[in-house]
Design a protein around this motif. Structure first.
Motif, mmCIF file in Angstrom:
data_model
loop_
_atom_site.group_PDB
_atom_site.id
_atom_site.type_symbol
_atom_site.label_atom_id
_atom_site.label_comp_id
_atom_site.label_asym_id
_atom_site.label_seq_id
_atom_site.Cartn_x
_atom_site.Cartn_y
_atom_site.Cartn_z
ATOM 1 N N GLY A 88 -54.851 -55.085 4.459
ATOM 2 C CA GLY A 88 -55.288 -56.467 4.582
ATOM 3 C C GLY A 88 -55.329 -57.189 3.251
ATOM 4 O O GLY A 88 -54.877 -58.335 3.126
ATOM 5 N N LEU A 89 -55.881 -56.535 2.227
ATOM 6 C CA LEU A 89 -55.931 -57.135 0.895
ATOM 7 C C LEU A 89 -54.529 -57.346 0.327
ATOM 8 O O LEU A 89 -54.235 -58.381 -0.284
ATOM 9 C CB LEU A 89 -56.748 -56.240 -0.046
ATOM 10 C CG LEU A 89 -58.251 -56.177 0.208
ATOM 11 C CD1 LEU A 89 -58.875 -55.063 -0.613
ATOM 12 C CD2 LEU A 89 -58.906 -57.518 -0.120
ATOM 13 N N SER A 92 -52.777 -60.231 2.141
ATOM 14 C CA SER A 92 -53.429 -61.489 1.800
ATOM 15 C C SER A 92 -53.010 -61.957 0.413
ATOM 16 O O SER A 92 -52.762 -63.141 0.182
ATOM 17 C CB SER A 92 -54.955 -61.329 1.856
ATOM 18 O OG SER A 92 -55.380 -61.045 3.164
ATOM 19 N N GLU A 95 -49.501 -63.568 0.224
ATOM 20 C CA GLU A 95 -49.393 -64.966 0.609
ATOM 21 C C GLU A 95 -49.649 -65.917 -0.566
ATOM 22 O O GLU A 95 -49.281 -67.085 -0.502
ATOM 23 C CB GLU A 95 -50.379 -65.279 1.734
ATOM 24 C CG GLU A 95 -50.078 -64.550 3.036
ATOM 25 C CD GLU A 95 -51.092 -64.869 4.117
ATOM 26 O OE1 GLU A 95 -50.837 -64.520 5.276
ATOM 27 O OE2 GLU A 95 -52.136 -65.469 3.791
ATOM 28 N N GLY A 156 -55.057 -64.413 -5.980
ATOM 29 C CA GLY A 156 -54.094 -63.406 -5.538
ATOM 30 C C GLY A 156 -54.174 -62.144 -6.373
ATOM 31 O O GLY A 156 -54.112 -61.022 -5.854
ATOM 32 N N LEU A 159 -57.226 -60.183 -5.324
ATOM 33 C CA LEU A 159 -56.995 -59.470 -4.066
ATOM 34 C C LEU A 159 -56.092 -58.255 -4.292
ATOM 35 O O LEU A 159 -56.313 -57.182 -3.707
ATOM 36 C CB LEU A 159 -56.366 -60.413 -3.041
ATOM 37 C CG LEU A 159 -57.262 -61.533 -2.506
ATOM 38 C CD1 LEU A 159 -56.451 -62.504 -1.663
ATOM 39 C CD2 LEU A 159 -58.418 -60.956 -1.695
#
Length: 346
Positions: A88-89, A92, A95, A156, A159
C-alpha cells in the motif's frame, strides 16, 4: 535462491505496466495477485502433502519443528500487516513520484536490514559484508540515477521510506519463523493474510473493477505465479540458508533486472552509468559468495583417528551417527563437510 527471487520480483514492474495498459487498476492488481497466489499455493499443498512437512534436515537447513499457534498467527500477520502495508505504501508513493526515485528510496532497506540485524545480534558486520553492502548500494544508486533527473516529492519520499522500513521489519520477522514452518506453508499463510486485508479494504471502499479483458488476466497471472509464488518461495528458501542481511543485499539485484527487462520489452535503453551500476551489484554477489568460500577452505580437516568427531555437524556421540558407509574413521564426512559450509548466522 535469493538471486532467482530478485529476478522474479524484478519482472513484476514490467508485468505491472503491461497489466495497467490492459485496463487493470492498482487495487485489482493487488487483490488478484495475492488471492491467486494463495489459491495456487493451497492447491500445491493439497496435491503434494509432503510439502507440508518441509525438506529433510541438514546442517544448513534443519527440518521445521512443530508449528505453534503463535507461529501460525505470526505468518498470517506477515501478510495481513507487513506485506499488505508495504504494498500500500509503495503504490501510494508511486502516484506521487517517479518510479526510479521511488525505487532508490525503497532500496535503502538492505542497509536498514543489515544494521538492524547487527544491532539485534543476529549477524556480524564482517569486512566482506560491509564491502558487499557498499557495492550493492552504490550500484543500485547508479542504475536508478542513470534514468535521468526525476522530480522530488517530499510526501512521496516519506511514503517510499515507510515502505522500506515496513519491508525491513517484514524480513526480520520472517527470519524468526522461516525455520519453524515449511516454505510453501509459510508462503501460503502470508498470501492468505495479505488477501484477507485487501479483501476487507475492497469491501470498505466499494469493491474493485474486475471487468478487464484476457490480456489483463494474463499479466496478472504472470505477476501471481512468477513474481509472487516463485519469488517468495525462493526468497524464503534463500533466507533459510543465508540470514537476513545477506538475503537483503542479494535482493538489490532486483532493480538491475527491472531495468534490463524494461530495456528489452519497453524499448528503454541502458546508459553506460546503468551498466556500471549493474556490474557493481553483481560484484557484491561475488564478494558475498567468495567470503564463506575462503573461510571454508581455511578450515582444517578432521583427524582420521577413530573416535574423533568426523567434522562440523558430524559428531560421533549418541544421536549423531555418521550413517551407513560413513564410519568415524572414514574420509567421506570430511568431504561432505567441505562441500557445504555452515552458514555464519546459524
Amino acid at each position: 535462491m535469493c538471486l532467482l527471487s530478485a529476478a522474479c520480483f524484478g519482472a513484476m514492474a514490467v508485468f505491472g505496466k503491461l497489466a495497467y495498459s490492459a485496463g487493470v487498476s492498482p487495487a485489482a492488481l493487488l487483490l488478484v495477485r495475492f488471492g491467486l497466489a494463495a489459491a495456487v499455493l493451497a492447491l500445491l499443498l493439497l496435491l503434494r502433502p509432503g510439502l507440508r512437512r518441509g525438506p529433510s534436515s541438514s546442517a544448513s537447513a534443519p527440518r521445521p519443528g512443530r508449528a505453534t499457534a503463535g507461529v501460525l498467527v505470526t505468518a498470517l500477520g506477515l501478510g495481513a500487516v507487513g506485506y499488505a502495508a508495504q504494498a500500500g505504501l509503495y503504490f501510494s508513493a508511486l502516484e506521487l513520484m517517479d518510479a526510479s526515485l521511488l525505487s532508490l528510496v525503497f532500496y535503502t532497506y538492505p542497509l536498514l536490514v543489515t544494521v538492524a540485524a547487527v544491532l539485534l545480534g543476529r549477524d556480524r558486520l564482517t569486512a566482506g559484508r560491509v564491502t558487499a553492502l557498499v557495492a550493492a548500494c552504490c550500484g543500485t544508486l547508479l542504475v536508478l540515477l542513470g534514468t535521468g533527473g526525476p522530480d522530488f516529492d517530499p510526501l512521496g519520499a516519506l511514503l517510499a521510506f515507510g515502505a522500506s522500513v515496513t519491508y525491513t521489519v517484514y524480513i526480520l520477522v520472517s527470519d524468526t519463523v522461516v525455520h519453524r514452518l515449511p516454505p510453501v506453508v509459510l508462503c501460503a499463510l502470508v498470501m492468505a493474510g495479505a488477501t484477507l486485508t485487501l479483501a476487507v479494504r475492497a469491501l470498505l471502499t466499494g469493491g474493485v473493477d474486475l471487468g478487464f479483458g484476457v490480456r489483463g488476466w494474463l499479466w496478472l497471472g504472470c505477476i501471481a505465479i512468477v513474481s509472487t509464488v516463485v519469488a517468495m518461495l525462493t526468497f524464503f528458501a534463500g533466507l533459510r540458508r543465508t540470514g537476513p542481511s545477506t538475503a537483503a543485499i542479494l535482493s538489490t539485484f532486483e532493480p538491475v533486472v527491472t531495468t534490463a527487462l524494461a530495456a528489452l520489452t519497453l524499448t528503454e535503453s541502458l546508459t553506460p552509468v546503468q551498466l556500471v551500476g549493474g556490474l557493481l551489484v553483481l560484484s557484491s554477489v561475488v564478494v558475498l559468495r567468495a567470503r564463506p568460500f575462503r573461510a571454508w577452505r581455511r578450515t582444517p580437516g578432521p583427524r582420521r583417528t577413530s573416535g574423533r568427531p568426523a567434522g562440523p555437524g558430524h559428531s560421533a556421540g549418541p544421536g549423531h551417527s555418521a550413517g551407513p558407509g560413513h564410519s568415524a574413521g572414514s574420509r567421506q564426512p570430511a568431504v561432505d563437510a567441505q562441500k557445504k559450509p555452515v552458514p555464519s548466522t546459524r
